[in-house]
Design a protein around this motif. Structure first.
Motif, PDB file in Angstrom:
ATOM      1  N   SER A 167     -17.165  -2.642  -2.852  1.00 10.42           N
ATOM      2  CA  SER A 167     -16.727  -3.729  -3.598  1.00 10.42           C
ATOM      3  C   SER A 167     -15.543  -3.516  -4.666  1.00 10.42           C
ATOM      4  O   SER A 167     -15.536  -2.533  -4.964  1.00 10.42           O
ATOM      5  CB  SER A 167     -17.562  -4.666  -4.375  1.00 10.42           C
ATOM      6  N   PRO A 168     -14.564  -4.469  -4.826  1.00  4.12           N
ATOM      7  CA  PRO A 168     -13.469  -4.113  -5.683  1.00  4.12           C
ATOM      8  C   PRO A 168     -14.014  -3.710  -6.976  1.00  4.12           C
ATOM      9  O   PRO A 168     -15.082  -4.390  -7.433  1.00  4.12           O
ATOM     10  CB  PRO A 168     -12.666  -5.301  -5.607  1.00  4.12           C
ATOM     11  N   ALA A 169     -13.297  -2.845  -7.740  1.00  2.00           N
ATOM     12  CA  ALA A 169     -13.894  -2.490  -9.096  1.00  2.00           C
ATOM     13  C   ALA A 169     -12.457  -2.409  -9.891  1.00  2.00           C
ATOM     14  O   ALA A 169     -11.629  -1.479  -9.842  1.00  2.00           O
ATOM     15  CB  ALA A 169     -14.504  -1.124  -9.229  1.00  2.00           C
ATOM     16  N   GLY A 170     -11.939  -3.409 -10.696  1.00  2.00           N
ATOM     17  CA  GLY A 170     -10.808  -3.267 -11.562  1.00  2.00           C
ATOM     18  C   GLY A 170      -9.704  -3.958 -10.637  1.00  2.00           C
ATOM     19  O   GLY A 170      -9.635  -4.003  -9.638  1.00  2.00           O
ATOM     20  N   GLU A 171      -8.491  -3.744 -11.580  1.00  2.00           N
ATOM     21  CA  GLU A 171      -7.249  -4.224 -11.114  1.00  2.00           C
ATOM     22  C   GLU A 171      -6.618  -3.128 -10.500  1.00  2.00           C
ATOM     23  O   GLU A 171      -6.773  -1.763 -10.895  1.00  2.00           O
ATOM     24  CB  GLU A 171      -6.664  -4.694 -12.296  1.00  2.00           C
ATOM     25  N   TYR A 206      -0.037   5.287  -9.236  1.00  2.00           N
ATOM     26  CA  TYR A 206      -0.710   4.168  -8.612  1.00  2.00           C
ATOM     27  C   TYR A 206      -1.979   4.224  -8.333  1.00  2.00           C
ATOM     28  O   TYR A 206      -2.524   5.429  -7.865  1.00  2.00           O
ATOM     29  CB  TYR A 206      -0.021   4.113  -7.321  1.00  2.00           C
ATOM     30  N   GLY A 207      -2.862   3.425  -8.644  1.00  2.00           N
ATOM     31  CA  GLY A 207      -4.438   3.550  -8.375  1.00  2.00           C
ATOM     32  C   GLY A 207      -5.213   2.417  -8.048  1.00  2.00           C
ATOM     33  O   GLY A 207      -4.849   1.140  -8.741  1.00  2.00           O
ATOM     34  N   ARG A 208      -6.076   2.307  -7.291  1.00  2.00           N
ATOM     35  CA  ARG A 208      -7.249   1.303  -7.045  1.00  2.00           C
ATOM     36  C   ARG A 208      -8.516   1.978  -7.237  1.00  2.00           C
ATOM     37  O   ARG A 208      -8.782   3.139  -7.101  1.00  2.00           O
ATOM     38  CB  ARG A 208      -6.879   0.642  -5.658  1.00  2.00           C
ATOM     39  N   SER A 209      -9.588   0.955  -7.449  1.00  2.00           N
ATOM     40  CA  SER A 209     -10.867   1.419  -7.547  1.00  2.00           C
ATOM     41  C   SER A 209     -11.757   0.667  -6.543  1.00  2.00           C
ATOM     42  O   SER A 209     -11.522  -0.570  -6.454  1.00  2.00           O
ATOM     43  CB  SER A 209     -11.205   1.075  -9.063  1.00  2.00           C
TER      44      SER A 209
END
Length: 138
Positions: free
Chosen positions: A102-106, A114-117
């Motif tokens: 599941s998505p975690a944070g923006e 650049y990052g995603r969690s």
């Protein structure tokens, strides 16, 4: 004399359902090392120097006297992985979401970084980050 020894990290994580966790991480493209896996643990090879040890909660409890955190309710650790490009960040996170994460944070987009969690099925938060090599150099 300089050493050629490459230090490794073994991240031990308690999991609710070992088979489901193994399926999740193999869907991300990682492999399970059968030499260090059994019905209580799975050794997920992330790279030559990074291994996630997924341990059933009863087995994990044999290594600590502390209460095991419920990672879906409290933060225990933030695990950050580097990626070779912005596209690879998106690719891994999209695989994780498709596999049941599941998505975690923006999304973090600072131009040079650049990052995603995402959270894995047990709630452990994984950050995937790319940094522009030119920005790192100076």
């Amino acid at each position: 004399m300089t050493s050629t020894y490459q230090q490794m990290i073994f991240v031990n994580l308690p999991v609710n359902d070992l088979d489901a966790s193994k399926k999740f991480f193999t869907e991300l493209g990682y492999t399970i090392n059968p030499q260090f896996s059994d019905e209580k643990a799975a050794s997920v090879v992330i790279s030559d120097s990074i291994v996630a040890m997924l341990l059933t909660k009863p087995f994990y409890a044999t290594f600590t006297k502390k209460e095991i955190a419920d990672a879906t309710k409290s933060s225990e650790v933030l695990l950050a992985l580097s990626a070779e490009s912005r596209e690879k960040v998106d690719e891994l996170v999209e695989k994780a979401l498709a596999a049941g994460g599941s998505p975690a944070g923006e999304t973090q987009d600072h131009g040079f970084m650049y990052g995603r969690s995402f959270d894995d099925p047990d709630g452990h938060t994984w950050e995937v980050i790319w940094m522009d090599p030119a920005a790192v150099e100076g």
